[in-house]
Design a protein around this motif. Structure first.
Motif, PDB file in Angstrom:
ATOM      1  N   ILE B  38       0.848  -1.191   0.000  1.00  0.00           N
ATOM      2  CA  ILE B  38       0.000   0.000   0.000  1.00  0.00           C
ATOM      3  C   ILE B  38       0.890   1.250   0.000  1.00  0.00           C
ATOM      4  O   ILE B  38       1.861   1.344   0.758  1.00  0.00           O
ATOM      5  CB  ILE B  38      -0.989  -0.026   1.186  1.00  0.00           C
ATOM      6  N   SER B  39       0.552   2.204  -0.872  1.00  0.00           N
ATOM      7  CA  SER B  39       1.420   3.381  -1.035  1.00  0.00           C
ATOM      8  C   SER B  39       1.312   4.328   0.156  1.00  0.00           C
ATOM      9  O   SER B  39       2.319   4.873   0.619  1.00  0.00           O
ATOM     10  CB  SER B  39       1.041   4.143  -2.317  1.00  0.00           C
ATOM     11  N   THR B  40       0.091   4.531   0.645  1.00  0.00           N
ATOM     12  CA  THR B  40      -0.123   5.406   1.800  1.00  0.00           C
ATOM     13  C   THR B  40      -0.869   4.599   2.858  1.00  0.00           C
ATOM     14  O   THR B  40      -2.067   4.341   2.706  1.00  0.00           O
ATOM     15  CB  THR B  40      -0.968   6.637   1.402  1.00  0.00           C
ATOM     16  N   PRO B  41      -0.157   4.169   3.895  1.00  0.00           N
ATOM     17  CA  PRO B  41      -0.821   3.331   4.900  1.00  0.00           C
ATOM     18  C   PRO B  41      -2.056   4.008   5.477  1.00  0.00           C
ATOM     19  O   PRO B  41      -2.074   5.233   5.673  1.00  0.00           O
ATOM     20  CB  PRO B  41       0.262   3.138   5.969  1.00  0.00           C
ATOM     21  N   ALA B  42      -3.084   3.235   5.709  1.00  0.00           N
ATOM     22  CA  ALA B  42      -4.347   3.779   6.226  1.00  0.00           C
ATOM     23  C   ALA B  42      -5.074   2.691   7.005  1.00  0.00           C
ATOM     24  O   ALA B  42      -4.881   1.496   6.773  1.00  0.00           O
ATOM     25  CB  ALA B  42      -5.221   4.271   5.076  1.00  0.00           C
ATOM     26  N   SER B  43      -5.902   3.128   7.945  1.00  0.00           N
ATOM     27  CA  SER B  43      -6.760   2.185   8.671  1.00  0.00           C
ATOM     28  C   SER B  43      -8.173   2.175   8.116  1.00  0.00           C
ATOM     29  O   SER B  43      -8.962   1.298   8.438  1.00  0.00           O
ATOM     30  CB  SER B  43      -6.840   2.572  10.156  1.00  0.00           C
ATOM     31  N   SER B  44      -8.481   3.220   7.322  1.00  0.00           N
ATOM     32  CA  SER B  44      -9.853   3.344   6.835  1.00  0.00           C
ATOM     33  C   SER B  44      -9.848   3.794   5.378  1.00  0.00           C
ATOM     34  O   SER B  44      -8.842   4.310   4.874  1.00  0.00           O
ATOM     35  CB  SER B  44     -10.619   4.359   7.694  1.00  0.00           C
ATOM     36  N   PHE B  45     -10.976   3.596   4.745  1.00  0.00           N
ATOM     37  CA  PHE B  45     -11.124   4.019   3.351  1.00  0.00           C
ATOM     38  C   PHE B  45     -11.662   5.446   3.281  1.00  0.00           C
ATOM     39  O   PHE B  45     -12.462   5.862   4.125  1.00  0.00           O
ATOM     40  CB  PHE B  45     -12.096   3.105   2.612  1.00  0.00           C
ATOM     41  N   THR B  46     -11.226   6.160   2.259  1.00  0.00           N
ATOM     42  CA  THR B  46     -11.769   7.486   1.994  1.00  0.00           C
ATOM     43  C   THR B  46     -12.699   7.385   0.793  1.00  0.00           C
ATOM     44  O   THR B  46     -12.254   7.035  -0.307  1.00  0.00           O
ATOM     45  CB  THR B  46     -10.641   8.484   1.676  1.00  0.00           C
ATOM     46  N   PRO B  47     -13.997   7.667   0.976  1.00  0.00           N
ATOM     47  CA  PRO B  47     -14.921   7.574  -0.168  1.00  0.00           C
ATOM     48  C   PRO B  47     -14.582   8.624  -1.231  1.00  0.00           C
ATOM     49  O   PRO B  47     -14.124   9.715  -0.899  1.00  0.00           O
ATOM     50  CB  PRO B  47     -16.288   7.863   0.451  1.00  0.00           C
ATOM     51  N   THR B  48     -14.810   8.260  -2.469  1.00  0.00           N
ATOM     52  CA  THR B  48     -14.498   9.198  -3.562  1.00  0.00           C
ATOM     53  C   THR B  48     -15.761   9.803  -4.171  1.00  0.00           C
ATOM     54  O   THR B  48     -15.670  10.583  -5.125  1.00  0.00           O
ATOM     55  CB  THR B  48     -13.686   8.493  -4.666  1.00  0.00           C
TER      56      THR B  48
END
Lengths: 304, 236
Positions: B38-48
């Motif tokens: 994953i390019s930018t680690p995240a715990s949650s999704f950002t809706p588009t």
């Protein structure tokens, strides 16, 4: 005696029996001139030293019998690569679940040391008493080889230039076979470190460096953390395609000399679509007794 | 040595148990094989496409989960509390590398995180809804040019979409996995779940190609049992 394959073994054994039979036929008959005294020949001595283990027949464990896998792959199914050094694909153990590996490739009892004898007796008694010991499987940890392979769940082989990855459905296991020894990790792991090379068209894999002692089967036949497991793996076309693995266990802690056995794994292209194996949901639930009735095993003083 | 795409010789045009056509892997698809992270680690999704369109009940569950997170109570999250599989789509947020193996019958995702796998079936065979859905659901895919188009369904409702967003067992996850450059892979998700959301919503994750190397033996339960989090907590 060590064999490179079970059919060869069978032929060799057959030849040996035939020769023995011929030799016996040519000897002077009992009671005859130059022969032994008449009457029934004395029975060979029986080895009772392992009677207390109450070992089940080879391939059958105290836990019961699983039916062999079965439906043959149709002739029009995708076939493995014709390249004998391409082992890629999905493979599944062809035999019933082997709870207890208690015969070697020649049908002879494994060469247990007294320590192994004592340990195995303890484990078999724990099963008979319905208080089996906690082991890697029950704690959702990688059980190591060959247990990981012998289960009736598929495994997938992927080959790269310097590495062979073996993915196991059960325990979502992973075995990495390093074809370049320099790439191999120096630290111990549950599955040990596997280093491979080709001997003709046979892949020879030496696995050692386990983090803990392992059970090589469900009933608890032991191997120490310092065991060396050598597997000779090759593709066989004997009717349907299969993968033949001859395993040799070299472990002076528990066996007086190395011993070997053979297993076949069927080509099962449809099984490369793994189903999910999830033991963490139960074992990781701290609100329940995650040991599921299993009890801690007394230490055997076998830490690396 | 064989090409990675020649793992199965296509001697037959049928699958073993049922008559299904084998997938033909486009040459461009071979490029998605490899190791990614994953390019930018995240715990949650950002809706588009706007905020997550929760139904009223799901919004309450989501807010309860958020409140628990603030208190450090992870009992609502089987991945963080037990090391259960994060399932789909949350597996795409795991911080460790994963490998994609492209073969004619299936695409296998091999995650370093707890040694998990996910298989996308390319055979087109029919599946009946399982009695209990797995965390990863059942994923079926096909190729559209170099993109792998995946439809995931029959999920367990015991997983979360990310660190707090719940879903029902009616969830369907459509994915389009495609290269955005030689070393960048993008997975576009569409999440449809009328029991949890008032309309489908979209999100995406970008991965960066990694050098090919063996994965470490990752044991989530060992981390959990020594006080480490199964997944890192990254603020929204």
């Amino acid at each position: 005696m060590r064999c490179s394959s079970s059919p060869v073994c069978a032929v060799t054994l057959g030849l040996a029996l035939a020769l023995a039979s011929t030799a016996f036929a040519q000897a002077p008959p009992p009671g005859g001139p130059g022969g032994p005294p008449g009457g029934a020949p004395p029975a060979p001595p029986v080895d009772h030293s392992f009677d207390d283990l109450k070992l089940p027949p080879n391939g059958v464990g105290l836990g019961g019998i699983f039916p062999p896998l079965a439906t043959p792959v149709p002739p029009n199914a995708p076939q493995p690569s014709p390249d004998p050094r391409n082992l890629e694909g999905a493979w599944v153990h062809t035999q019933s679940l082997v709870f207890s590996i208690n015969q070697d490739i020649d049908g002879i009892r494994p060469p247990y040391t007294p320590r192994a004898h004592k340990l195995l007796a303890k484990r078999l008694k724990s099963i008979a008493d319905s208080k089996p010991f906690i082991n890697a499987s029950s704690t959702c940890h990688p059980p190591g080889l060959p247990w990981q392979q012998d289960l009736n769940f598929p495994f997938l082989i992927f080959q790269s230039k310097n590495r062979i990855d073996v993915l196991y459905q059960e325990y979502h296991g992973l075995q990495t076979i390093y074809m370049n020894p320099a790439d191999a990790p120096k630290t111990r792991s549950y599955m040990g470190t596997s280093i491979g090379h080709w001997d003709g068209n046979t892949l020879v894999v030496v696995t050692k460096g386990m983090k803990n002692p392992i059970w090589i089967d469900v009933d608890g036949t032991p191997a120490s953390a310092n065991a060396v497991i050598t597997q000779r793996i090759r593709k066989v076309k004997d009717g349907p395609w299969s993968l033949r693995i001859e395993t040799t266990l070299d472990d002076p802690t528990y066996y007086t000399h190395p011993w070997s056995w053979v297993r076949d794994y069927a080509w099962r292209p449809e099984d490369q679509i793994f189903t999910e194996y999830d033991c963490e949901t139960q074992v990781g639930d701290k609100t329940n007794n995650s040991n599921a009735g299993l009890v801690p095993e007394p230490p055997d003083d076998d830490k690396p | 040595m064989m090409s990675n795409l020649q793992g199965c010789a296509l001697a037959g045009a049928m699958m073993a148990a049922s008559a299904v056509a084998l997938s033909v892997v486009p040459a461009a698809a071979a490029s998605i094989e490899g190791t990614w992270k994953i390019s930018t680690p995240a715990s949650s999704f950002t809706p588009t496409n706007g905020p997550i369109p929760f139904t009223a009940d799901t919004k309450k569950d989501y807010e309860d989960n958020q409140a628990s997170l603030v208190k450090g109570d992870f009992s609502f999250d089987r991945t963080q509390s037990r090391c259960s599989s994060p399932g789909v789509p949350r597996l795409s947020l795991t911080p460790l590398p994963f490998r994609i193996w492209v073969r004619p019958l299936a695409v296998t995702f091999q995650y370093e995180w707890n040694r998990l796998t996910r298989t996308v079936d390319l055979t087109g065979r029919k599946f009946d809804a399982p009695f209990a859905g797995p965390a990863i659901g059942i994923s079926q895919g096909h190729w559209e040019g170099g993109a792998l188009v995946i439809k995931g369904q029959y999920f367990s409702e015991d997983t979360l979409i990310d660190d707090a967003v719940p879903h029902s067992d009616s969830m369907v996850v459509d994915e389009r996995l495609h290269l955005k450059g030689a070393n960048t892979l993008e997975d576009d998700f569409t999440i449809t779940d009328p029991d949890s959301f008032t309309r489908p919503w979209h999100t995406k994750v970008t991965y960066t190609r990694q050098p090919d190397q063996a994965f470490a033996e990752d044991i989530c339960l060992d981390r959990l049992n020594t006080g480490q989090m199964p997944l890192p907590m990254i603020k929204r």
